[in-house]
Motif scaffolding. Structure first.
Motif, short mmCIF file in Angstrom:
data_model
loop_
_atom_site.label_atom_id
_atom_site.label_comp_id
_atom_site.label_asym_id
_atom_site.label_seq_id
_atom_site.Cartn_x
_atom_site.Cartn_y
_atom_site.Cartn_z
N SER A 162 4.20 1.96 -2.52
CA SER A 162 4.05 2.45 -3.90
C SER A 162 5.20 3.39 -4.26
O SER A 162 5.63 3.43 -5.42
CB SER A 162 2.70 3.14 -4.10
OG SER A 162 2.64 4.41 -3.50
N PRO A 186 1.40 3.73 1.49
CA PRO A 186 1.94 4.60 0.44
C PRO A 186 3.45 4.46 0.26
O PRO A 186 3.97 4.72 -0.83
CB PRO A 186 1.56 6.01 0.90
CG PRO A 186 1.24 5.89 2.35
CD PRO A 186 0.75 4.51 2.56
N SER A 223 -4.11 4.59 -5.26
CA SER A 223 -4.02 3.87 -3.98
C SER A 223 -3.76 2.39 -4.21
O SER A 223 -4.47 1.53 -3.68
CB SER A 223 -5.32 4.04 -3.19
OG SER A 223 -5.66 5.39 -3.01
N HIS A 244 -1.37 8.44 -4.39
CA HIS A 244 -1.57 7.79 -3.09
C HIS A 244 -1.79 8.83 -2.01
O HIS A 244 -1.09 9.84 -1.95
CB HIS A 244 -0.34 6.94 -2.74
CG HIS A 244 -0.68 5.62 -2.15
ND1 HIS A 244 -0.03 4.44 -2.47
CD2 HIS A 244 -1.64 5.26 -1.25
CE1 HIS A 244 -0.56 3.44 -1.80
NE2 HIS A 244 -1.53 3.91 -1.04
#
Length: 254
Positions: free
Chosen positions: A173, A170, A134, A161
């Protein structure tokens, strides 16, 4: 009366979780979360609580391999813009591992802002792998340089995530992983369907996935089939790999 100088803050390594091996052959540095901006000193107990359960699992998994696991205690709670204090402290901790244990592989494993610190400090010479759970990443801004990824070349990288994370986006990422994948094929990203920022709903599966990745990256154990597939798959497949319910149970049956 002469004014006393303000003490210089220093980062430190917490005591090794569990019993420290007689001969250390690999190290995990656990990087807790933090804040975007803060000059306050973190609470060691609260910071460690966010990563201790994962650390205990890794200690058990790596006991026979000579794994040492330490929590990194930061100087400041905040990332603090260009100072990137948490990444600086992660790099210091990797230096400290070299000083204490010599030439052993290091995995940086961070959560939330610690995930960003792990990714940013992943270029340290001692680091061979990065695990970011995360990870907090900044919003993309055309006026600012993008979050760097070149330092991740030559490292194995896993990002995990939750799809319902409302603290850290998310999608950010995923975009970082997609940029990193262009220069480093050994990167994968798993999505935990419907889980939130703390990944509590599927904690057992997430920790089993982390164990599988860390033991493979540090000690050459065979990765599980889902991790192998995620590392080998071209984007976006290997960067949107769903984490299956019961993942840890399937590992125990291998």
């Amino acid at each position: 009366m002469a004014q006393q100088a303000t003490p210089v803050r220093t980062a430190r390594l917490g005591r090794a979780l569990g019993t420290e091996p007689t001969a250390v052959s690999g190290v995990v540095l656990l990087l807790p979360g933090g804040e975007e901006t803060s000059s306050r000193r973190p609470s060691p107990m609260l910071a460690a609580a966010s990563v201790r359960a994962l650390g205990r699992r890794l200690v058990r998994a790596g006991r026979t391999e000579g794994l040492a696991v330490h929590v990194v205690h930061y100087r400041f709670r905040g990332w603090n813009g260009s100072e990137a204090h948490l990444a600086q402290d992660a790099a210091w901790a990797a230096d400290e591992v070299v000083r204490r244990y010599g030439d052993v592989p290091v995995c940086l494993a961070g959560v939330d802002m610690g995930g960003r610190a792990a990714l940013r400090a992943g270029g340290h010479d001692a680091v061979n792998s990065v695990l970011a759970l995360s990870p907090w990443l900044p919003e993309e801004d055309v006026a600012a340089p993008p979050e760097p990824v070149k330092q991740l070349g030559g490292r194995r990288v896993m990002i995990v995530h939750g799809t319902n994370d409302q603290r850290t986006d998310p999608e950010l990422s995923f975009r970082l992983a997609a940029r990193a994948k262009k220069a480093n094929r050994d990167i994968c990203r798993f999505e935990v369907h419907s889980d939130r920022h703390a990944l509590h709903a599927f904690r057992d599966e997430v920790h089993a996935l982390a164990e599988d990745f860390v033991m493979g990256a540090l000690f050459g154990r065979a990765f599980s089939r889902p991790v192998e597939d995620a590392l080998a798959a071209p984007p976006p497949l290997g960067l949107r790999m769903p984490l299956a319910s019961g993942f840890g149970q399937s590992l125990r049956r291998r």
